[in-house]
Design a protein around this motif. Structure first.
Motif, PDB file in Angstrom:
ATOM      1  N   ARG A   1      10.984  -4.921   5.840  1.00 38.13           N
ATOM      2  CA  ARG A   1      11.081  -5.318   7.384  1.00 38.13           C
ATOM      3  C   ARG A   1      12.059  -4.815   7.328  1.00 38.13           C
ATOM      4  NH1 ARG A   1      13.447  -8.062   3.426  1.00 38.13           N
ATOM      5  NH2 ARG A   1      15.961  -6.584   2.971  1.00 38.13           N
ATOM      6  N   ALA A   2      12.929  -3.356   7.764  1.00 43.17           N
ATOM      7  CA  ALA A   2      13.605  -2.149   8.851  1.00 43.17           C
ATOM      8  C   ALA A   2      12.120  -2.603   9.514  1.00 43.17           C
ATOM      9  CB  ALA A   2      14.449  -1.102   8.357  1.00 43.17           C
ATOM     10  N   ALA A   3      11.098  -1.066   9.216  1.00 41.91           N
ATOM     11  CA  ALA A   3      10.042  -1.351   9.998  1.00 41.91           C
ATOM     12  C   ALA A   3       9.199  -2.519  10.885  1.00 41.91           C
ATOM     13  CB  ALA A   3       8.299  -0.376   9.327  1.00 41.91           C
TER      14      ALA A   3
ATOM     15  N   ARG B   1       2.688   0.832  10.616  1.00 41.34           N
ATOM     16  CA  ARG B   1       2.257   0.758   9.621  1.00 41.34           C
ATOM     17  C   ARG B   1       2.171   1.690   8.852  1.00 41.34           C
ATOM     18  NH1 ARG B   1      -2.329  -2.724   8.493  1.00 41.34           N
ATOM     19  NH2 ARG B   1      -3.065  -0.523   8.002  1.00 41.34           N
ATOM     20  N   SER B   2       2.543   3.325   9.594  1.00 47.75           N
ATOM     21  CA  SER B   2       2.506   4.572   8.740  1.00 47.75           C
ATOM     22  C   SER B   2       3.378   4.647   7.704  1.00 47.75           C
ATOM     23  CB  SER B   2       2.420   6.137   9.942  1.00 47.75           C
ATOM     24  OG  SER B   2       2.351   6.866   8.831  1.00 47.75           O
ATOM     25  N   ILE B   3       4.588   3.792   8.311  1.00 49.19           N
ATOM     26  CA  ILE B   3       6.048   4.131   6.699  1.00 49.19           C
ATOM     27  C   ILE B   3       5.734   2.650   5.943  1.00 49.19           C
ATOM     28  CG2 ILE B   3       8.273   2.947   7.116  1.00 49.19           C
ATOM     29  CD1 ILE B   3       8.992   3.945  10.133  1.00 49.19           C
ATOM     30  N   VAL B   4       4.616   1.908   5.932  1.00 49.43           N
ATOM     31  CA  VAL B   4       4.704   0.973   5.511  1.00 49.43           C
ATOM     32  C   VAL B   4       3.243   1.398   4.699  1.00 49.43           C
ATOM     33  CG1 VAL B   4       3.857  -1.351   4.706  1.00 49.43           C
ATOM     34  CG2 VAL B   4       5.752  -1.106   6.490  1.00 49.43           C
TER      35      VAL B   4
ATOM     36  N   ILE C   1       3.625  -6.458   7.097  1.00 46.46           N
ATOM     37  CA  ILE C   1       2.821  -6.186   8.040  1.00 46.46           C
ATOM     38  C   ILE C   1       1.444  -6.873   8.207  1.00 46.46           C
ATOM     39  CG2 ILE C   1       3.878  -3.847   7.616  1.00 46.46           C
ATOM     40  CD1 ILE C   1       0.728  -2.310   7.057  1.00 46.46           C
ATOM     41  N   GLY C   2       1.011  -7.818   7.463  1.00 47.94           N
ATOM     42  CA  GLY C   2      -0.095  -8.630   7.710  1.00 47.94           C
ATOM     43  C   GLY C   2      -1.397  -7.952   7.202  1.00 47.94           C
ATOM     44  N   ASP C   3      -1.448  -7.192   6.912  1.00 50.68           N
ATOM     45  CA  ASP C   3      -2.177  -7.202   5.577  1.00 50.68           C
ATOM     46  C   ASP C   3      -2.736  -7.988   4.290  1.00 50.68           C
ATOM     47  OD1 ASP C   3      -2.768  -5.287   8.070  1.00 50.68           O
ATOM     48  OD2 ASP C   3      -2.906  -3.881   6.448  1.00 50.68           O
ATOM     49  N   ASP C   4      -4.244  -7.726   4.027  1.00 50.98           N
ATOM     50  CA  ASP C   4      -4.762  -8.161   2.996  1.00 50.98           C
ATOM     51  C   ASP C   4      -4.057  -7.309   1.808  1.00 50.98           C
ATOM     52  OD1 ASP C   4      -5.805 -10.425   4.653  1.00 50.98           O
ATOM     53  OD2 ASP C   4      -7.860  -9.138   4.425  1.00 50.98           O
ATOM     54  N   ALA C   5      -3.918  -8.369   0.696  1.00 47.88           N
ATOM     55  CA  ALA C   5      -2.438  -7.455  -0.097  1.00 47.88           C
ATOM     56  C   ALA C   5      -3.889  -7.765  -1.568  1.00 47.88           C
ATOM     57  CB  ALA C   5      -1.735  -8.650  -0.359  1.00 47.88           C
ATOM     58  N   PRO C   6      -4.192  -7.472  -2.553  1.00 49.40           N
ATOM     59  CA  PRO C   6      -4.854  -7.225  -3.801  1.00 49.40           C
ATOM     60  C   PRO C   6      -4.355  -8.520  -4.857  1.00 49.40           C
ATOM     61  CG  PRO C   6      -3.646  -5.375  -4.162  1.00 49.40           C
ATOM     62  CD  PRO C   6      -2.829  -5.756  -2.378  1.00 49.40           C
ATOM     63  N   GLU C   7      -4.619  -8.999  -5.944  1.00 45.39           N
ATOM     64  CA  GLU C   7      -4.373 -10.412  -7.009  1.00 45.39           C
ATOM     65  C   GLU C   7      -3.375  -8.985  -7.440  1.00 45.39           C
ATOM     66  OE1 GLU C   7      -4.159 -13.048  -7.184  1.00 45.39           O
ATOM     67  OE2 GLU C   7      -6.040 -13.167  -5.610  1.00 45.39           O
ATOM     68  N   PRO C   8      -1.940  -9.589  -7.959  1.00 39.25           N
ATOM     69  CA  PRO C   8      -1.141  -8.419  -8.233  1.00 39.25           C
ATOM     70  C   PRO C   8      -2.073  -8.981 -10.141  1.00 39.25           C
ATOM     71  CG  PRO C   8       0.044 -11.311  -8.122  1.00 39.25           C
ATOM     72  CD  PRO C   8      -1.848 -11.324  -7.990  1.00 39.25           C
TER      73      PRO C   8
END
Length: 295
Positions: free
Chosen positions: A87-89, A103-106, A278-285
């Motif tokens: 969130r800070a990044a 993106r690098s930090i996250v 950061i708005g990227d696609d994420a995998p399933e849990p």
């Protein structure tokens, strides 16, 4: 981690069937001997022995569970700190020129938690670590004895570079450094749990006393139970052996067994939250496998 409300009886028996089988054979021998050469064991000493053993095993199981629960608390803190860092990044680096830095930090934080998972389970860094690091970044971290700490150090340097480039001010840098301190403190607590097991006496003496009690148990029960002694003694011994096994299962919360803290599932939770931040696609849990175990 077993996620069913009630552990499966088959899994419990699988873990202690060998001593249980030996106990049943011993009970049969004692029962057969009793009808050939009748004898009687004093009831009071056996009862006192069983009561003392129950207290001893209960204390040990509580100590082991405290370690397991502390490991879960530390990973909860790691999840919260990872979300705070992302969130800070995102909020401190809105400048399009700082997009790669954000993106690098996250992504480095996702690689970090997976590297920490591998370290705690005494495994080499896996593909989940290398997937979020460039080749140069990975080489720098992998050259360190503590790979996870090497990744955090690199993140700190990037935050300092963002400040020197004018993308964040010193107050924002200090705020992000505080999050890195929380991350380092959580990692230190996990390493303390992993590298400082319960004293060996906590394992040796409960195991010794439990096995001795199981040997003496049919001697005290055969006079009252007769032919039912193998059944009664085995059931009673099963309870004590199960409590003994519980302590062994929980004493190391990062042992990569079905009883440990579900590190892979929590790393996946962090990955999902940070990628979505950061708005990227994420995998399933992560989902439990066929045996209702979450890794």
């Amino acid at each position: 981690m077993i996620v069913t409300a009630v552990p499966r009886f088959k899994r419990i028996v699988t873990e202690i069937w060998r001593p249980l089988l030996l106990l049943f054979a011993w009970d049969v021998i004692v029962t057969a001997t009793y009808y050939i050469l009748p004898f009687k064991a004093p009831d009071l000493p056996l009862a006192l022995f069983g009561s003392a053993l129950a207290l001893f095993l209960g204390f040990r199981s509580n100590s082991a569970y405290q370690r397991w629960w502390e490991g879960r608390i530390l990973w909860g803190q790691m999840i919260n700190a990872s979300r705070s860092l992302a969130r800070a990044a995102r909020n401190f680096l809105p400048d399009p020129q700082a997009l790669d830095m954000k993106r690098s930090i996250v992504l480095r934080q996702i690689a970090y938690v997976n590297a920490l998972r591998c370290q705690l389970r005494r495994q080499p860094p896996d593909a989940e670590v290398l997937r979020f690091l460039s080749r140069g970044e990975a080489d720098f971290a992998l050259a360190r004895t503590n790979v996870a700490n090497g990744i955090v150090d690199g993140t700190g340097r990037r935050i300092d570079l963002a400040r020197r480039n004018g993308w964040i001010d010193t107050i924002q840098q200090v705020s992000m450094e505080r999050v890195l301190i929380d991350i380092a403190n959580a990692q230190g607590g996990m390493e303390r749990l992993k590298n400082t097991p319960l004293p060996n006496q906590y394992r040796f003496f409960p195991m010794l006393f439990t096995h001795l009690f199981c040997v003496f148990l049919p001697l005290g029960l055969v006079d009252a139970l007769g032919f039912a002694t193998p059944l009664g003694s085995t059931v009673a011994g099963f309870m004590f052996l199960t409590v003994l096994a519980i302590g062994d299962d929980l004493v190391d919360p990062f042992a990569n067994t079905v009883h440990d803290v579900p590190l892979l599932a929590m790393c996946r939770t962090i990955e999902i939250d940070l990628l979505q931040a950061i708005g990227d696609d994420a995998p399933e849990p992560a989902r439990p496998d066929g045996s209702c175990v979450l890794w």
